[in-house]
Design an enzyme around this catalytic site. Structure first.
Site, PDB file in Angstrom:
ATOM      1  N   SER A 102       4.576 125.385 -39.505  1.00 54.31           N
ATOM      2  CA  SER A 102       5.802 125.397 -38.718  1.00 54.31           C
ATOM      3  C   SER A 102       6.464 126.762 -38.763  1.00 54.31           C
ATOM      4  O   SER A 102       6.347 127.498 -39.759  1.00 54.31           O
ATOM      5  CB  SER A 102       6.749 124.359 -39.322  1.00 54.31           C
ATOM      6  N   TYR A 152      11.225 120.137 -47.208  1.00 52.49           N
ATOM      7  CA  TYR A 152      10.221 119.956 -46.152  1.00 52.49           C
ATOM      8  C   TYR A 152       9.610 121.302 -45.767  1.00 52.49           C
ATOM      9  O   TYR A 152       8.390 121.474 -45.740  1.00 52.49           O
ATOM     10  CB  TYR A 152      10.852 119.300 -44.913  1.00 52.49           C
ATOM     11  N   LYS A 156       5.574 123.202 -46.240  1.00 53.06           N
ATOM     12  CA  LYS A 156       4.733 123.910 -45.258  1.00 53.06           C
ATOM     13  C   LYS A 156       4.277 125.249 -45.840  1.00 53.06           C
ATOM     14  O   LYS A 156       3.108 125.619 -45.731  1.00 53.06           O
ATOM     15  CB  LYS A 156       5.489 124.125 -43.942  1.00 53.06           C
ATOM     16  N   ILE A 187      26.556 118.880 -29.321  1.00 54.28           N
ATOM     17  CA  ILE A 187      25.929 120.205 -29.443  1.00 54.28           C
ATOM     18  C   ILE A 187      26.509 120.876 -30.683  1.00 54.28           C
ATOM     19  O   ILE A 187      27.731 121.059 -30.787  1.00 54.28           O
ATOM     20  CB  ILE A 187      26.162 121.046 -28.167  1.00 54.28           C
TER      21      ILE A 187
HETATM   22  N1  UDP Z   1      20.824 120.207 -31.671  1.00 56.78           N
HETATM   23  C1  UDP Z   1      22.040 119.781 -31.134  1.00 56.78           C
HETATM   24  N2  UDP Z   1      22.336 118.449 -31.136  1.00 56.78           N
HETATM   25  C2  UDP Z   1      21.484 117.498 -31.620  1.00 56.78           C
HETATM   26  C3  UDP Z   1      20.238 117.925 -32.159  1.00 56.78           C
HETATM   27  C4  UDP Z   1      19.946 119.283 -32.167  1.00 56.78           C
HETATM   28  O1  UDP Z   1      22.843 120.603 -30.684  1.00 56.78           O
HETATM   29  O2  UDP Z   1      21.829 116.311 -31.603  1.00 56.78           O
HETATM   30  C5  UDP Z   1      20.474 121.626 -31.662  1.00 56.78           C
HETATM   31  C6  UDP Z   1      20.269 122.218 -33.051  1.00 56.78           C
HETATM   32  O3  UDP Z   1      21.474 122.721 -33.540  1.00 56.78           O
HETATM   33  C7  UDP Z   1      19.246 123.324 -32.770  1.00 56.78           C
HETATM   34  C8  UDP Z   1      18.456 122.821 -31.586  1.00 56.78           C
HETATM   35  O4  UDP Z   1      19.224 121.766 -31.017  1.00 56.78           O
HETATM   36  O5  UDP Z   1      19.912 124.494 -32.378  1.00 56.78           O
HETATM   37  C9  UDP Z   1      17.096 122.275 -31.961  1.00 56.78           C
HETATM   38  O6  UDP Z   1      17.249 121.327 -33.003  1.00 56.78           O
HETATM   39  P1  UDP Z   1      16.077 120.402 -33.488  1.00 56.78           P
HETATM   40  O7  UDP Z   1      16.606 119.529 -34.586  1.00 56.78           O
HETATM   41  O8  UDP Z   1      15.439 119.725 -32.317  1.00 56.78           O
HETATM   42  O9  UDP Z   1      14.986 121.419 -34.051  1.00 56.78           O
HETATM   43  P2  UDP Z   1      15.099 122.540 -35.225  1.00 56.78           P
HETATM   44  O10 UDP Z   1      14.930 123.845 -34.525  1.00 56.78           O
HETATM   45  O11 UDP Z   1      16.408 122.394 -35.893  1.00 56.78           O
HETATM   46  O12 UDP Z   1      13.958 122.216 -36.101  1.00 56.78           O
END
Ligand code: UDP
Length: 336
Positions: free
Chosen positions: A121, A146, A150, A214
């Protein structure tokens, strides 16, 4: 293949079968359903073999490898993957994710299987100083147990391939996998309230959640929301097919290799939300709330190495990826 009934695993089974490979799935169904096997068969017309056991069981893992002596290569997906849960249950995460790999490597050696593709990852990069990240960007200390599993597992594979020159390892560092198969027969099935952005979006669009939160719009990015490299799950699955082919044909340039698997393009949360509304025509209620602990500001991949060495490139447009995720959600919820 381990973890073959999971999100990325199931899509990779489909792509492997369609490329002519015969696949045996090992999965303990701890975070997936056995129905996925029916769905795979519906898509490809081929039912993959399935063995249900826990790979952190050393004796069972070795027995499986000794019994299935026609296995030529392993793709190892099976792992616990909830970042937040790993913080509260670190021992379970280390025990499961690290022991499974140790058992697989030992069994590969004892049964003469020489090729391993590992799902890693971009979390191993933390918040990189320079963007986009290349494979020479240094890894940073993991933000969660986690993420640490990785990094540790990459190191274990590197060291084992060094000690056992007949064994070849290849790690794919995924950026943010999203989407679903265009057939809408397989996709992502989070348990409970989704942590990840796209499942939260599709569940909100389906009416299961009131609105998307968000997490922060005060980051140092053009619209203030964090930037990620969202990669279509079918594109990602295809990267495994080329990786396996590379190892089986002996085209690898080192015993242990690793590649970034992303699109090379960063999208902000707001850009993704707007792309979802545009491609599906569904209005998505959202509100801006505070930052989520542990989130990084921005990351996206330099994919030159995967493009040039693996001959692989992400091709599915983001609108199509989001439409597929939405079709899958509607299918799961029996919506029109
Ligand atoms: N995010 C968000 N609301 C949510 C879930 C995620 O604003 O309910 C944002 C989070 O802050 C990040 C992006 O979406 O900037 C991707 O988050 P995700 O958990 O999908 O993947 P990550 O990159 O954290 O592993």
């Amino acid at each position: 293949m381990t973890g073959g009934t999971g999100f990325i695993g199931s899509h990779t089974v489909v792509e492997l079968q369609q490329a002519g490979y015969q696949v045996v799935i090992v999965d303990d169904l701890s975070n997936s359903k056995v129905d996925v096997i029916d769905a795979i068969e519906k898509i490809t017309g081929i039912r993959p073999e399935f063995a249900n056991f826990d790979l952190s069981d050393r004796a069972k893992t070795l027995a499986f490898f000794l019994k299935n002596s026609d296995v030529k290569a392993v793709i190892h997906f099976a792992a616990f993957k909830a970042v937040g849960e790993s913080v509260t249950k670190p021992l379970e995460y280390y025990r499961n994710n690290v022991n499974s790999l140790l058992n697989i490597l030992e069994s590969m050696k004892l049964s003469g299987v020489s090729s391993l593709v590992f799902s890693s990852s971009c979390t191993v990069y933390g918040q990189p100083k320079q963007l986009p990240v290349t494979e020479s960007t240094p890894r940073l200390p993991a933000e969660s147990p986690y993420g640490n599993t990785k990094a540790i597992n990459e190191d274990i594979i590197r060291d084992f391939c060094h000690a056992e020159p007949s064994i070849k390892g290849l790690a794919l560092r995924y950026f943010n996998p999203i989407g679903a198969h265009p057939s809408a027969l397989i996709g992502e099935s989070p348990v409970g309230v989704p942590n990840n952005l796209v499942p939260y979006i599709t569940q909100t669009a389906a009416g299961l959640r009131k609105e998307l939160s968000i997490f922060g719009n005060d980051y140092n990015t053009p619209d203030g929301t964090p930037i990620r490299d969202y990669i279509d799950v079918v594109d990602l699955a295809k990267a495994h097919v080329v990786a396996i082919k590379r190892l089986l044909e002996g085209k690898n340039k080192a015993n242990y290799e690793f590649f970034n698997i992303g699109t090379g393009r960063g999208l902000s949360v707001l850009e993704l939300v707007n792309a979802f509304m545009k491609s599906t025509g569904v209005n998505l209620p959202y509100k801006i709330v505070g930052r989520r602990a542990g989130d990084i500001e921005k990351i996206w991949a330099d994919t030159s190495l995967a493009n040039n060495e693996l001959g692989w490139k992400a091709v599915v447009p983001i609108e199509e990826t989001l439409l597929n995720a939405w079709k899958w959600e509607k299918n799961v919820r029996n919506l029109k």
